[in-house]
Design an enzyme around this catalytic site. Structure first.
Site, PDB file in Angstrom:
ATOM      1  N   LYS A  14       0.857  -1.180   0.000  1.00 10.97           N
ATOM      2  CA  LYS A  14       0.000   0.000   0.000  1.00 10.97           C
ATOM      3  C   LYS A  14       0.887   1.222   0.000  1.00 10.97           C
ATOM      4  CE  LYS A  14      -3.570   2.317   2.649  1.00 10.97           C
ATOM      5  NZ  LYS A  14      -4.540   2.212   3.739  1.00 10.97           N
ATOM      6  N   LYS A  50      -2.100  -1.692  -3.950  1.00 13.41           N
ATOM      7  CA  LYS A  50      -2.931  -0.492  -3.903  1.00 13.41           C
ATOM      8  C   LYS A  50      -2.065   0.741  -4.017  1.00 13.41           C
ATOM      9  CE  LYS A  50      -5.747   1.778  -0.525  1.00 13.41           C
ATOM     10  NZ  LYS A  50      -6.178   1.845   0.829  1.00 13.41           N
TER      11      LYS A  50
HETATM   12  C1  PBG Z   1      -7.447   3.093   5.612  1.00 16.36           C
HETATM   13  C2  PBG Z   1      -7.671   3.037   4.141  1.00 16.36           C
HETATM   14  C3  PBG Z   1      -7.522   4.055   3.187  1.00 16.36           C
HETATM   15  C4  PBG Z   1      -7.977   3.525   1.985  1.00 16.36           C
HETATM   16  C5  PBG Z   1      -8.359   2.217   2.225  1.00 16.36           C
HETATM   17  N1  PBG Z   1      -8.142   1.928   3.561  1.00 16.36           N
HETATM   18  C6  PBG Z   1      -7.090   5.447   3.325  1.00 16.36           C
HETATM   19  C7  PBG Z   1      -5.703   5.793   3.637  1.00 16.36           C
HETATM   20  O1  PBG Z   1      -4.827   4.940   3.759  1.00 16.36           O
HETATM   21  O2  PBG Z   1      -5.495   6.990   3.829  1.00 16.36           O
HETATM   22  C8  PBG Z   1      -8.060   4.254   0.685  1.00 16.36           C
HETATM   23  C9  PBG Z   1      -9.020   3.713  -0.305  1.00 16.36           C
HETATM   24  C10 PBG Z   1      -9.394   4.633  -1.403  1.00 16.36           C
HETATM   25  O3  PBG Z   1      -8.786   5.695  -1.633  1.00 16.36           O
HETATM   26  O4  PBG Z   1     -10.355   4.288  -2.110  1.00 16.36           O
HETATM   27  N2  PBG Z   1      -6.134   3.105   6.026  1.00 16.36           N
END
Ligand code: PBG
Length: 345
Positions: A215, A268
């Site tokens: 991520k 992601k």
């Molecule tokens: C929580 C999380 C996030 C997303 C998914 N889980 C936000 C972040 O990390 O700030 C983002 C998903 C999206 O942008 O559709 N940590």
């Protein structure tokens, strides 16, 4: 002299390879298509909140809203009807605290909605995101270690190991409420192992874990943070989310999560990580998910709303590319529309 001679009449360059033969008709193209999307591989993200008959629109994600449990069940039913494979729930709590304890609240919106979806017997895989950022006052994905007096809070103060028991507890809460899969997304080291242990110790040996392994600290989560009210109050997430420049590190994160017990790993954002999906497909043997995140969809929606691109074609091309790169499962805000388009064909 000085003139280019015309090709002698009758002589043409001999073309020996003719791939266009197989593109000649729609039937031929359908026959030999290498990548096929199916509704069952799509997962719809849902933002769930308290109250009844509540749907607060999210302007940057057209068609999406923060939903009370009853409305979320209705949307999930439509998704199931369209053939969508699953939903993933994100909670918008009424109150937040320093340590994000609300994430583990058995009366919170995620647990309540899971129970309602179970009761409604909706034919979907039920997933729950496990992270503290929607539940902490400061918006970070972990507990903040109190700094010495006189020093401001810093991102480096996000305390990895103090966060683990809370997300372990949250995962158990969601498993007890009926989640088939829990998805730790906070990028804390050891989060998969901590959750696996917490689940097993509480008897939830059949609850699976999808690890948000790779991520990136991405600019493409903006609309999500607006929807979830989870933008960090100070600093950013680069102290725990990955540098998007790093591919080897992404692989390492995935391998670590598999070793810690992840049943599925996620990459992601999706469209900026197609190379990572392709590498993971070769090197990782658990199912592979990709999150087509909020900002990716917002770009598409904004351009389509201006008439600059065709929404349906752009959506199909984006999702097909994600699957072609190697994803088995795609989380996307477009899941219901895409599933319907696929059913039409
Ligand atoms: C929580 C999380 C996030 C997303 C998914 N889980 C936000 C972040 O990390 O700030 C983002 C998903 C999206 O942008 O559709 N940590």
């Amino acid at each position: 002299m000085g003139r280019i001679a015309a090709a002698p009449p009758g002589l043409r360059q001999r073309v020996t390879e003719r791939p266009r033969r197989m593109r000649r008709t729609a039937a031929l193209r359908a026959l030999v298509r290498e990548t096929r999307l199916a509704p069952s591989q799509l997962v719809l993200p849902l933002f769930v909140t308290s109250g009844h008959d509540r749907a607060e629109a999210i302007p940057s994600l057209p068609g999406h809203a923060r939903l009370s449990t009853d409305r979320a069940v209705a949307v999930a039913r439509e998704a199931a009807h369209a053939g969508v494979g699953g939903v993933i729930l994100f909670g918008i709590p009424d109150t937040k605290d320093e340590d994000g304890r609300g994430a583990a609240d058995a009366n919170g919106p995620v647990a309540r909605t899971l129970l309602a979806l179970r009761d409604a017997d909706v034919d979907l895989v039920l997933m729950a995101d496990v992270c503290l950022c929607e539940y902490t006052t400061h918006g970070h994905c972990g507990v903040i270690r109190r700094p010495r007096a006189g020093r401001d809070l810093e991102v480096g103060d996000v305390d990895n190991d103090a966060t683990l028991p809370i997300i372990g507890e949250a995962a158990v809460t969601y498993a007890a409420a009926g989640a088939d899969v829990v998805g730790p997304s906070g990028m804390m080291d050891g989060q998969v192992a901590a959750i696996r242990e917490a689940l097993d110790e509480s008897g939830h040996t059949q609850t699976a874990i999808v690890a948000y392994s790779s991520k990136a600290a991405s600019a493409f989560y903006g609309p999500f943070r607006e929807a979830a009210g989870s933008a960090p109050a100070f600093g950013d997430r680069r102290g725990y989310q990955m540098d998007y420049a790093n591919a080897r590190e992404a692989l390492r994160e995935m391998q670590l999560d598999v070793r810690e017990g992840a049943d599925m790993v996620m990459v992601k954002p999706a469209l900026t990580s197609l190379d990572l999906l392709a590498r993971a497909r070769r090197e990782i043997n658990v199912p592979l998910a990709a999150y087509h995140v909020s900002g990716e969809v917002a770009m598409l929606e904004a351009a389509a709303a201006n008439g600059w691109i065709d929404r349906r074609s752009a959506a199909m091309e984006s999702l097909t590319a994600i699957v072609r790169a190697g994803a088995d499962v795609v989380l996307t805000y477009l899941a219901v529309d895409v599933a319907r388009w696929l059913q039409e064909k």
